[in-house]
Design an enzyme around this catalytic site. Structure first.
Site, PDB file in Angstrom:
ATOM      1  N   LYS A  20       0.837  -1.214   0.000  1.00 35.77           N
ATOM      2  CA  LYS A  20       0.000   0.000   0.000  1.00 35.77           C
ATOM      3  C   LYS A  20       0.868   1.258   0.000  1.00 35.77           C
ATOM      4  O   LYS A  20       0.613   2.192  -0.753  1.00 35.77           O
ATOM      5  CB  LYS A  20      -0.926   0.023   1.232  1.00 35.77           C
ATOM      6  CG  LYS A  20      -1.890  -1.154   1.309  1.00 35.77           C
ATOM      7  CD  LYS A  20      -2.909  -0.996   2.420  1.00 35.77           C
ATOM      8  CE  LYS A  20      -2.324  -0.959   3.820  1.00 35.77           C
ATOM      9  NZ  LYS A  20      -1.647  -2.225   4.231  1.00 35.77           N
ATOM     10  N   ARG A  95      -9.305   1.155   9.308  1.00 38.45           N
ATOM     11  CA  ARG A  95      -8.825  -0.167   9.734  1.00 38.45           C
ATOM     12  C   ARG A  95      -9.922  -0.952  10.441  1.00 38.45           C
ATOM     13  O   ARG A  95      -9.747  -2.121  10.736  1.00 38.45           O
ATOM     14  CB  ARG A  95      -7.733  -0.004  10.760  1.00 38.45           C
ATOM     15  CG  ARG A  95      -6.254   0.132  10.437  1.00 38.45           C
ATOM     16  CD  ARG A  95      -5.604  -0.861   9.589  1.00 38.45           C
ATOM     17  NE  ARG A  95      -4.255  -1.202   9.976  1.00 38.45           N
ATOM     18  CZ  ARG A  95      -3.162  -0.516   9.691  1.00 38.45           C
ATOM     19  NH1 ARG A  95      -3.227   0.600   9.020  1.00 38.45           N
ATOM     20  NH2 ARG A  95      -1.993  -0.955  10.078  1.00 38.45           N
ATOM     21  N   ARG A 132      11.980  -5.807   4.469  1.00 39.73           N
ATOM     22  CA  ARG A 132      11.565  -4.419   4.274  1.00 39.73           C
ATOM     23  C   ARG A 132      12.392  -3.478   5.150  1.00 39.73           C
ATOM     24  O   ARG A 132      12.638  -3.751   6.312  1.00 39.73           O
ATOM     25  CB  ARG A 132      10.087  -4.241   4.617  1.00 39.73           C
ATOM     26  CG  ARG A 132       9.658  -2.780   4.586  1.00 39.73           C
ATOM     27  CD  ARG A 132       8.181  -2.613   4.480  1.00 39.73           C
ATOM     28  NE  ARG A 132       7.505  -2.730   5.752  1.00 39.73           N
ATOM     29  CZ  ARG A 132       6.210  -2.447   5.913  1.00 39.73           C
ATOM     30  NH1 ARG A 132       5.477  -2.085   4.872  1.00 39.73           N
ATOM     31  NH2 ARG A 132       5.641  -2.577   7.093  1.00 39.73           N
ATOM     32  N   ARG A 165      11.544  -1.293  10.710  1.00 39.65           N
ATOM     33  CA  ARG A 165      10.471  -0.937  11.636  1.00 39.65           C
ATOM     34  C   ARG A 165      10.420  -1.951  12.770  1.00 39.65           C
ATOM     35  O   ARG A 165      10.531  -3.154  12.514  1.00 39.65           O
ATOM     36  CB  ARG A 165       9.129  -0.943  10.890  1.00 39.65           C
ATOM     37  CG  ARG A 165       8.816   0.372  10.235  1.00 39.65           C
ATOM     38  CD  ARG A 165       7.579   0.324   9.389  1.00 39.65           C
ATOM     39  NE  ARG A 165       6.400  -0.218  10.043  1.00 39.65           N
ATOM     40  CZ  ARG A 165       5.185  -0.205   9.500  1.00 39.65           C
ATOM     41  NH1 ARG A 165       5.004   0.316   8.311  1.00 39.65           N
ATOM     42  NH2 ARG A 165       4.166  -0.724  10.133  1.00 39.65           N
ATOM     43  N   ARG A 176      -0.049  -8.669  13.788  1.00 35.64           N
ATOM     44  CA  ARG A 176      -0.691  -7.657  12.932  1.00 35.64           C
ATOM     45  C   ARG A 176      -1.590  -8.321  11.898  1.00 35.64           C
ATOM     46  O   ARG A 176      -2.661  -7.799  11.564  1.00 35.64           O
ATOM     47  CB  ARG A 176       0.379  -6.801  12.237  1.00 35.64           C
ATOM     48  CG  ARG A 176       1.064  -5.824  13.195  1.00 35.64           C
ATOM     49  CD  ARG A 176       2.377  -5.324  12.651  1.00 35.64           C
ATOM     50  NE  ARG A 176       2.252  -4.510  11.473  1.00 35.64           N
ATOM     51  CZ  ARG A 176       3.236  -4.314  10.590  1.00 35.64           C
ATOM     52  NH1 ARG A 176       4.420  -4.890  10.758  1.00 35.64           N
ATOM     53  NH2 ARG A 176       3.043  -3.561   9.540  1.00 35.64           N
TER      54      ARG A 176
HETATM   55  P1  AMP Z   1       0.968   0.726   9.215  1.00 37.14           P
HETATM   56  O1  AMP Z   1       2.124   1.635   8.999  1.00 37.14           O
HETATM   57  O2  AMP Z   1      -0.255   1.095   8.435  1.00 37.14           O
HETATM   58  O3  AMP Z   1       1.344  -0.734   9.051  1.00 37.14           O
HETATM   59  O4  AMP Z   1       0.553   0.885  10.752  1.00 37.14           O
HETATM   60  C1  AMP Z   1       1.446   0.609  11.788  1.00 37.14           C
HETATM   61  C2  AMP Z   1       0.680   0.532  13.103  1.00 37.14           C
HETATM   62  O5  AMP Z   1       0.066   1.796  13.378  1.00 37.14           O
HETATM   63  C3  AMP Z   1      -0.473  -0.466  13.133  1.00 37.14           C
HETATM   64  O6  AMP Z   1      -0.034  -1.778  13.451  1.00 37.14           O
HETATM   65  C4  AMP Z   1      -1.353   0.132  14.223  1.00 37.14           C
HETATM   66  O7  AMP Z   1      -0.813  -0.107  15.515  1.00 37.14           O
HETATM   67  C5  AMP Z   1      -1.226   1.620  13.950  1.00 37.14           C
HETATM   68  N1  AMP Z   1      -2.241   2.113  12.992  1.00 37.14           N
HETATM   69  C6  AMP Z   1      -2.016   2.644  11.756  1.00 37.14           C
HETATM   70  N2  AMP Z   1      -3.160   3.011  11.179  1.00 37.14           N
HETATM   71  C7  AMP Z   1      -4.146   2.714  12.062  1.00 37.14           C
HETATM   72  C8  AMP Z   1      -5.558   2.843  12.038  1.00 37.14           C
HETATM   73  N3  AMP Z   1      -6.215   3.358  10.978  1.00 37.14           N
HETATM   74  N4  AMP Z   1      -6.251   2.408  13.123  1.00 37.14           N
HETATM   75  C9  AMP Z   1      -5.622   1.899  14.202  1.00 37.14           C
HETATM   76  N5  AMP Z   1      -4.303   1.739  14.290  1.00 37.14           N
HETATM   77  C10 AMP Z   1      -3.551   2.139  13.225  1.00 37.14           C
END
Ligand code: AMP
Length: 222
Positions: A20, A95, A132, A165, A176
């Site tokens: 994404k 989400r 990554r 990360r 996740r």
């Molecule tokens: P991402 O970078 O999208 O993989 O997000 C990393 C982490 O941020 C996720 O595992 C969640 O802990 C938090 N996070 C990101 N976007 C959301 C969202 N829309 N709702 C809740 N938690 C989020």
């Protein structure tokens, strides 16, 4: 190129590691609209040690979702900025069904919405996230095999060091993915009932995926 009259909101659904962020970054440049990643916004808050960052950090490190109310305040604040007037790309939001419902209630019908579901199997994701790296400065994603940086260890865009990360550790990735399947995947049914929804298979080269997405967006804009 795409000529959207109303504000274009492009929602990128899909599991962590499906690509994404990579697609959103390229699409943002191509369509000249901002790429809004709630994960990146949260990581900026963690780095800046804001009260939101301090509250969110524990959830993120454990692979859990940050509570909806925190996310919605942060997101509404961002999409209300002037650079979002023409449109924007949402990566990692919504989400949960509650996030989607709150967002669409607030947004109304005044936008052109397109939702894409980037599809990839769990096994490929686990393997992919092991390799990554992300830029510590601008968050650009890299993959050691499929999209390596030109100069080892530093970002092509801003030259900052690349880092892993903390939540890309295999145990956290599995958590996740479990959270994704239980809380986020139901959004596929939610958006597939709408007019502009498309599933995109992501186990193939970045440019092939991009081409399919751009063709689809041309259709949506008609
Ligand atoms: P991402 O970078 O999208 O993989 O997000 C990393 C982490 O941020 C996720 O595992 C969640 O802990 C938090 N996070 C990101 N976007 C959301 C969202 N829309 N709702 C809740 N938690 C989020």
């Amino acid at each position: 190129m795409l000529q959207a009259q109303a504000t274009l909101v492009l929602i990128l659904l899909g599991p962590p590691g499906a690509g994404k962020g990579t697609q959103a970054g390229i699409l943002a440049k191509t369509l000249q609209i901002p790429h809004i990643s709630t994960g990146d916004l949260l990581r900026l808050n963690v780095k800046g040690e804001t009260s939101l960052g301090k509250e969110a950090q524990g959830y993120m490190n454990g692979g859990k979702l940050v509570p909806d109310d925190l996310i919605l305040d942060m997101l509404f604040d961002r999409v209300g900025a002037p650079d979002c007037e023409k449109g924007y790309i949402l990566d990692g939001f919504p989400r949960t069904l509650a996030q989607a419902e709150a967002y669409h209630k607030r947004l109304g019908n005044d936008v052109k919405l397109a939702a894409l579901n980037l599809e990839l199997s769990d096994d490929v994701i686990v393997e992919r996230l092991e390799k990554r790296f992300v830029c510590s400065g601008c968050s650009a994603p890299y993959h050691l095999i499929t999209s390596p940086p030109q100069k080892e260890g530093s970002c092509d865009r801003c030259n900052s060091p690349l880092v892993k990360r903390t939540d890309d550790d295999e145990k956290v990735v599995r958590k996740r993915l479990a959270v994704y399947h239980s809380q986020t995947a139901p959004l596929i049914t939610y958006y597939s009932k709408g007019q502009s929804f498309k599933g995109v298979s992501c186990n193939r080269p970045i440019n092939d995926i991009l081409e399919e997405i751009l063709d689809y967006l041309q259709e949506v804009a008609r």
